[in-house]
Motif scaffolding. Sequence first.
Motif, PDB file in Angstrom:
ATOM      1  N   ASN A 212      58.726  65.132  34.268  1.00 37.89           N
ATOM      2  CA  ASN A 212      58.901  63.353  34.964  1.00 37.89           C
ATOM      3  C   ASN A 212      59.183  62.611  34.008  1.00 37.89           C
ATOM      4  O   ASN A 212      59.757  61.472  33.993  1.00 37.89           O
ATOM      5  N   ARG A 213      57.453  62.677  32.958  1.00 41.17           N
ATOM      6  CA  ARG A 213      57.852  61.226  31.873  1.00 41.17           C
ATOM      7  C   ARG A 213      58.805  62.495  31.334  1.00 41.17           C
ATOM      8  O   ARG A 213      59.118  61.243  30.242  1.00 41.17           O
ATOM      9  N   LYS A 251      59.773  48.226  32.721  1.00 46.98           N
ATOM     10  CA  LYS A 251      60.867  49.065  33.606  1.00 46.98           C
ATOM     11  C   LYS A 251      59.879  50.611  33.840  1.00 46.98           C
ATOM     12  O   LYS A 251      59.582  50.901  34.492  1.00 46.98           O
ATOM     13  N   GLU A 254      56.174  51.317  34.423  1.00 43.45           N
ATOM     14  CA  GLU A 254      56.161  50.837  35.506  1.00 43.45           C
ATOM     15  C   GLU A 254      56.765  52.124  35.928  1.00 43.45           C
ATOM     16  O   GLU A 254      55.604  52.975  36.967  1.00 43.45           O
ATOM     17  N   SER A 255      57.739  52.554  35.838  1.00 39.93           N
ATOM     18  CA  SER A 255      57.894  54.057  36.070  1.00 39.93           C
ATOM     19  C   SER A 255      57.424  55.234  36.391  1.00 39.93           C
ATOM     20  O   SER A 255      56.655  55.786  37.115  1.00 39.93           O
ATOM     21  N   ARG A 257      53.846  54.876  35.503  1.00 42.43           N
ATOM     22  CA  ARG A 257      52.710  54.731  36.504  1.00 42.43           C
ATOM     23  C   ARG A 257      52.508  55.209  37.932  1.00 42.43           C
ATOM     24  O   ARG A 257      52.132  55.751  38.198  1.00 42.43           O
ATOM     25  N   GLN A 258      53.740  54.939  38.117  1.00 33.49           N
ATOM     26  CA  GLN A 258      54.467  55.466  39.839  1.00 33.49           C
ATOM     27  C   GLN A 258      54.129  56.684  39.447  1.00 33.49           C
ATOM     28  O   GLN A 258      54.286  57.608  40.599  1.00 33.49           O
ATOM     29  N   ALA A 259      55.333  57.686  38.710  1.00 39.08           N
ATOM     30  CA  ALA A 259      55.318  59.150  38.688  1.00 39.08           C
ATOM     31  C   ALA A 259      53.804  59.670  39.082  1.00 39.08           C
ATOM     32  O   ALA A 259      53.464  59.996  39.025  1.00 39.08           O
ATOM     33  N   ASP A 260      52.904  59.308  37.934  1.00 34.89           N
ATOM     34  CA  ASP A 260      51.861  59.768  37.912  1.00 34.89           C
ATOM     35  C   ASP A 260      51.047  59.124  38.748  1.00 34.89           C
ATOM     36  O   ASP A 260      50.095  60.082  39.375  1.00 34.89           O
ATOM     37  N   ARG A 261      51.320  58.533  39.474  1.00 30.69           N
ATOM     38  CA  ARG A 261      50.608  58.347  40.904  1.00 30.69           C
ATOM     39  C   ARG A 261      50.550  59.605  42.002  1.00 30.69           C
ATOM     40  O   ARG A 261      50.282  59.662  42.674  1.00 30.69           O
ATOM     41  N   GLU A 262      51.916  60.229  41.879  1.00 23.83           N
ATOM     42  CA  GLU A 262      52.830  60.383  43.008  1.00 23.83           C
ATOM     43  C   GLU A 262      52.192  61.898  42.148  1.00 23.83           C
ATOM     44  O   GLU A 262      51.252  62.723  43.058  1.00 23.83           O
ATOM     45  N   GLN A 265      48.668  61.885  43.724  1.00 24.17           N
ATOM     46  CA  GLN A 265      48.671  62.082  44.857  1.00 24.17           C
ATOM     47  C   GLN A 265      48.825  63.758  44.920  1.00 24.17           C
ATOM     48  O   GLN A 265      47.587  64.228  45.862  1.00 24.17           O
TER      49      GLN A 265
END
Lengths: 618, 256
Positions: A212-213, A251, A254-255, A257-262, A265
């Motif tokens: 993803n990264r 952007k 943020e993306s 960070r969002q991907a890492d959070r997902e 989880q």
Amino acid sequence: MNWQQLTALLWLRWRLMANQWRRAGTLNAVLMTIAAVGVVVLAVPLFIASIAAGVYLAPKAQPAQLMYVWDGVVIGFVFFWLIGLITELQRTEPLSLMKFLHLPVSVNGAFLINYISSFARISLILFFPVMLGLTLALIYARGAMLLFTAPLVAAFLLMITALTYQFQGWLASLMSNPRRRRTVVVVATGVFILITQVPNLMNYFGFWGIQNRAKLSKIRVEEYANLELARAAGEFGPEEQVRRQKELSQKYEESVRQADRETAQRAERTALLLNQSLPIGWLPLGVMSAAEGRPFPALLGCLGMTLIGSASLWRAYRTTVGLYQGEFSRGKSRKKPAVAVAPTPAVVRKPGELSLLERQIPGVSEPVAVIALGTLRSLLRSPEAKMMLLTLVIMSLIFGGLLFQIPARSSVWLRPLTAIGAMFVVLFGILQMMSNLFGFDRDGFRVFVLSAASRRDILLGKNLAFAPITLGTALIALVVVQIASPMRFDHLLAILPLYLSMYLMFCMLANLISIYAPMHIALGSLKPANPKLKTVVLQLVLFMFLFPLTQGPVLLPLGIEALLTHLGWPERLPVFLVLSLAECAVVVWLYRAVLDWQGDLLQEREQRILETVTGRAL
Amino acid sequence: MTLAIETHQLTRYFNDFGAVRGIDLAVESGTFYGFLGPNGAGKSTTIKMLTGLLAPSGGTVQVLGRNMLDRREALEAKRHMGVIPEDLALFDNLTAQEYLTFVGRIHQMPRDTIRSRSDELLSLLDLNNEGKKLSLEYSHGMKKKLAMAAALLPNPDLLFLDEPFEGVDAVTSRVIRDVLAQFVGRGSTVFLTSHVLEIVERLCTHVGIIVKGELVEQASLEAIRQGSSLEDRFLEKAGAEHDSSRKLNWLEEAAS
């Protein structure tokens, strides 16, 4: 069992290990002693470090983080524990219990001492202090609720050691048949290899979020390039470009960070599910629930692992009793009434029908054909060869997976290079067997020494036997490469003679290593039995220096075509193909010449090789 | 008189230990030669040197008129030899039939001959019902029988047998003895080591005795026996004459 018997059995275990070290040479014995002392000495700082780390980190850590720490400890312990188990399985001696049950030792005593002595493994010596240190630190840092950790650790260790012991007992009864024994060793090793590949598979399927990264990073690079193009086209000025770049950067962050959070989880959900469903996860899960102030899951985990451990010990005990009473299988089939076993009928052949060993290989002499076919037949039947093929398949899967990640629009030169790389992987996979051509013959090598066949023919036959496996696997790899990243047709054709050249060059090297550095391989194993340090070093040196030297020239035809194209020659000229064919012709000539010399060398050294591969001093 | 085996000062050292010390063997063609000696006397080391499984430290070896120390001549001699080595020479992953096919083809025998002889040998040695069993699944006795079949398959002129009757059942032992008698009867030579003196006495025409690496006796069986039994002569030569005073005193105590 009295004290004298107990000490005698402990002494036996120690002597067996010490003798094994000594037989491999004085240097090996010294190194192993240093390693053993080192492991015991290391246990003390590990214990202290675990307490220190626990006291420092535990107060700040979330319960889920404590679970991850324990997951790491558990996985590390089980991994090293399994390595120890596989190593023990590969030993040729059957379970030691069988060897002293005829002595005046009670079954209970033999069972108990054997079970307790199975604790003496490096993994337990190293991991137990870590577990103990962490437990004490947790109790100190997080309070009385974490007292649950101690019984959880005890139950976990009981479960693992008892399960292993039961497994070993079951194998001992199963492996009374030597053919089945080898199959068990292979399957167990294969399963272990597959388990160790799980992280790689998780990586491949993007579990860790690395893909993803990478994808986000690639998008950012493309967007930056587009900005650059737009600015160059005069759509906006440099200040606007900087502003837009900043926007893009924010952007992107943020993306990410969002991907890492997902990913985190998802990882947490998966880890929780795995910890709940696998008994080895009940220790970390119990620690987490205790840290959350919920004692019930910790109690349940403790109870569950104790039950599994106790049941395993009971089954292991029953197996021991079974062995003692001569019942090698306790399955339902034992209850069938005894019937006379009819002899296996002799193989009936139709007239004109040829068995594999009776077939002829065009263009080679009778001895070469039968040596090739005989060796191939042995290879296809021997579990150790199947184990090697399994390794080959796994390596192909790993590298094959990487192939599909290569961009379709890769360089025209990268594609044949990938195909050459695939052959390298295949050769590397088969190296262990081919660089010890006679090691797997064991007593059978005497046939060659006693035979009138020319030694050149023996080497040629051996090399031919491995050809279908090596070249067949390489061709499958080539098809995969061609699908994943299609080559020019003339490049594809050029690869075929190139593969043959690579194999023949490899054969010359493998023959040389087999002649100069043979090793004795125990039946049903790929592991050299008590190898001499000198031989291991010689194998390594010969391989390290000669492998690149022999395989390097295969890159010449492709390199020359690339150079000529760079110098302005027309791109479509099949220089690579022509040079590959010419190179193949030279290699075939060289192989024939070298084979004569290697045949003489084999005859000169065959008695020493025999001494080594049969594992007996003559 | 032609010699099937002839050695001169044949010697083998393992580091400082002299396993075989300068022995001069002379085995006439057409004889059944029994090579005797106590455990560790050097019998197997000698047979290994005679068959090319082990290089001598010194001396010469002629087998069937060929110098075994010359690579080309050794190969030529091996074309006419059959051997059952001490530790056998079987491939774990081949069936009996496959192994014999392999050995036959190594000797470049015609396919039909290999088939017919293998069937006969396997049937004779009672291995014909083992079907697809691999040699690693055989008992020691069965392995011995298979090795015997392989040694006989090329119809050699000279057979080297290292303890061929060890672990073999009585019926097969009888069969092997008959085959060997037939083999020698047609003028071929057998060189055999055995611990069973009765077998040597019953089968052999000539005997050599090796003790501590030295050949202490070599003659025809009759000449060695000199009216006595082979066992007595062997014990005498091996320096282990029966001494009735050598007893374990604690064995004379009453059993508890």
